[in-house]
Structures are given as C-alpha cells and as structure tokens.
Design a protein around this motif. Structure first.
Motif, PDB file in Angstrom:
ATOM      1  N   PRO A  28       0.838  -0.736   0.515  1.00 55.12           N
ATOM      2  CA  PRO A  28      -0.040   0.030  -0.005  1.00 55.12           C
ATOM      3  C   PRO A  28       0.872   0.934  -0.382  1.00 55.12           C
ATOM      4  O   PRO A  28       0.781   2.343  -1.121  1.00 55.12           O
ATOM      5  N   VAL A  29       1.743   1.165   0.496  1.00 58.51           N
ATOM      6  CA  VAL A  29       2.999   2.575   0.327  1.00 58.51           C
ATOM      7  C   VAL A  29       3.650   2.341  -0.543  1.00 58.51           C
ATOM      8  O   VAL A  29       3.646   3.897  -1.432  1.00 58.51           O
ATOM      9  N   ARG A  32       1.145   3.455  -3.380  1.00 57.41           N
ATOM     10  CA  ARG A  32       0.609   5.318  -2.988  1.00 57.41           C
ATOM     11  C   ARG A  32       0.215   5.795  -3.636  1.00 57.41           C
ATOM     12  O   ARG A  32      -0.660   6.300  -4.071  1.00 57.41           O
ATOM     13  N   ASP A  33       1.414   6.630  -4.966  1.00 63.83           N
ATOM     14  CA  ASP A  33       0.624   7.356  -5.839  1.00 63.83           C
ATOM     15  C   ASP A  33       1.252   6.866  -6.640  1.00 63.83           C
ATOM     16  O   ASP A  33       1.459   7.530  -7.639  1.00 63.83           O
ATOM     17  N   THR A  96       5.793  10.461   0.618  1.00 58.17           N
ATOM     18  CA  THR A  96       4.145  10.120  -0.362  1.00 58.17           C
ATOM     19  C   THR A  96       2.908  11.641   0.016  1.00 58.17           C
ATOM     20  O   THR A  96       3.660  11.847   0.976  1.00 58.17           O
ATOM     21  N   ASP A 232      -6.850   1.337   0.047  1.00 59.60           N
ATOM     22  CA  ASP A 232      -6.176   0.640   0.773  1.00 59.60           C
ATOM     23  C   ASP A 232      -5.335  -0.598   1.195  1.00 59.60           C
ATOM     24  O   ASP A 232      -4.199  -0.560   0.875  1.00 59.60           O
ATOM     25  N   LYS A 234      -5.160  -1.312  -2.372  1.00 62.89           N
ATOM     26  CA  LYS A 234      -4.536  -1.531  -3.809  1.00 62.89           C
ATOM     27  C   LYS A 234      -4.946  -2.112  -5.058  1.00 62.89           C
ATOM     28  O   LYS A 234      -4.256  -2.115  -6.162  1.00 62.89           O
TER      29      LYS A 234
END
Length: 260
Positions: A28-29, A32-33, A96, A232, A234
């Motif tokens: 998820p990190v 994130r973007d 992030t 959350d 992805k």
C-alpha cells in the motif's frame, strides 16, 4: 483524420535494483501514488481504436516523468541546487502524499543522472518522435492519470472529495478550447462527473508538450481511483469493468469528433 495520441506516465511499477530505498516497503505504501491499472483501463480501447500510445514502465517514485528534469532537491540527490524540501514529490519522490518518508539518504548525483538517462529521457524522446510522425496540422494529446478520491494534506484540496474526472489545461494555456470541451463532454456523456482545472492544473507533460502556438494540444485527464480500485489495498474493485466501459465510450467519442 486528426492526429491523436495518449501518454500514461505513472502506471509503471518497475523498481530498479539501484532504488534500494524502495525495497521492502509494504505494497500500500509502494503503490500509494502510482496510477495503478490506468494502463489496463485505457490501453485495450486505444488498441481497438488504433490510437498511438506510450506507457511508462518505471515506478514514479524512482523517476517521475510528469516533472521537469530540473525538479529535484537536496533531500533526494546529493549536491542538488534546490534546497531541502523544495521538491518532495519531484523528479525523485522523497515522501508520499500521506507524508511517509521514502528517501532517507539522498542518492548520488551519478545515480540520479543514470535514472534520467535510462528512464526519463527515453520516454520523452518517444513522445517527441511520435509527434513528428504525424502529418502537418494539429496534434491532440491526452496525458492519462489517476488520483486519490480525496485530497491529502500535500494536495491543493486537503479533505475534499473529488469529481470522477479532472480535466486540466493550465487554465487554457496548453490546448485549444474545442479540444478541451470535447474531452469534458465525452467523459460526461459516458457517465462521469467532470471537474476542470481543480484540484489539478496540469503537470510537467502538459507544460512541456501543450504548445497551442505550435499546434500541439495537450490535456491532462485524472481518473478518481475510487471508481475502480480499493484505495487501501490497491486491488481492483467490482467497479473496474464498469469504469473501463465508460472510458471506452469516452475515447470513442473523442476519436470520432476530434477538431480539424
């Protein structure tokens, strides 16, 4: 037929071995973007419509193709001219949009230059080369992205719930109005709620290639991630196919009605 192509610069998930700071991050990190699945949402329809397209493979945290080449700071690169904190979401992301630290020790200038040489310049060389293959006359270009469903503290609209689609043209500077109007109406007719130049105005690609005075018209299109994925985890959501079909409708309308 009018000349038209699409770029997708942020769906890539490839992380080179040299980007050691990104290794071992929770999915998820790490995602994130990333504009995850945007290539899957668009490319099948672009192929069907025979629309040329360029899709990046490298992860945007490593090298962000939607930034100007000079947009990096001392947080990410040793010896950078720009001071600490100037470009946390620049050419190399050091943080992030949730404020999670990515780069703890800045990379060497040599590694920075290597990433630029291997991933940044080849992508932009492809864009310029593709534009040169079109006959004389206007070139119409969509830069396709996705966005969080709500703005974070690192966005222009913290806490705001966003539209389904955000169309951006640097407030009329990067494209002809009739092209922008066509994009907006095409997504609206496909069932999307569309916002214009908020909270996004356009990125580096819009700025670099949107040159109406040279008859190159570039528009950035952001798609709300809540329409096709769980933000959350992805992972794809049950809405994925429906959103994919709506994008197909929008693209067909754009291709069929491109200005002359």
């Amino acid at each position: 037929m009018s000349s038209f192509f699409v770029t997708i610069p942020h769906s890539g998930e490839f992380v080179p071995e040299q980007a050691t700071w990104l290794k071992g991050l929770p999915e998820p990190v790490l995602m994130r973007d990333v504009d995850r699945y945007v290539d899957q949402l668009y490319v099948p329809h672009l192929q069907q419509l025979q629309v040329p397209h360029i899709v990046a493979e490298c992860h945007r945290y490593v090298i962000d193709l939607n930034r100007l080449e000079k947009e990096f700071d001392q947080d990410s690169v040793l010896g950078a001219i720009e001071p600490l904190g100037k470009h946390p979401k620049g050419l190399h992301w050091s943080m992030t949009t949730f404020g999670e630290k990515l780069i703890t020790e800045p990379m060497s200038l040599e590694l920075h230059e290597n990433f630029v040489k291997l991933y940044y310049r080849p992508f932009h060389d492809k864009v310029r080369a593709l534009a040169q293959t079109f006959p004389s006359g206007p070139i119409f270009h969509i830069d396709a992205h996705s966005m969080p469903s709500q703005g974070t503290k690192m966005h222009n609209d913290p806490g705001e719930t966003r539209a389904d689609i955000v169309v951006s043209d640097f407030h009329g500077k990067s494209a002809r109005k009739d092209f922008v109007d066509l994009i907006i109406s095409s997504y609206e007719q496909a069932g999307f709620k569309v916002a214009y130049n908020w909270p996004y105005f356009g990125g580096g690609i819009t700025q670099m290639y949107g040159k109406p005075e040279q008859d190159h018209h570039t528009v950035q299109v952001e798609l709300n991630r809540a329409l096709y994925m769980n933000e959350d985890t992805k992972k794809k959501s049950p809405l994925f196919a429906e959103t994919q079909n709506k994008i197909s409708q929008a693209l067909k309308s754009i291709v069929a009605n491109l200005p002359k």
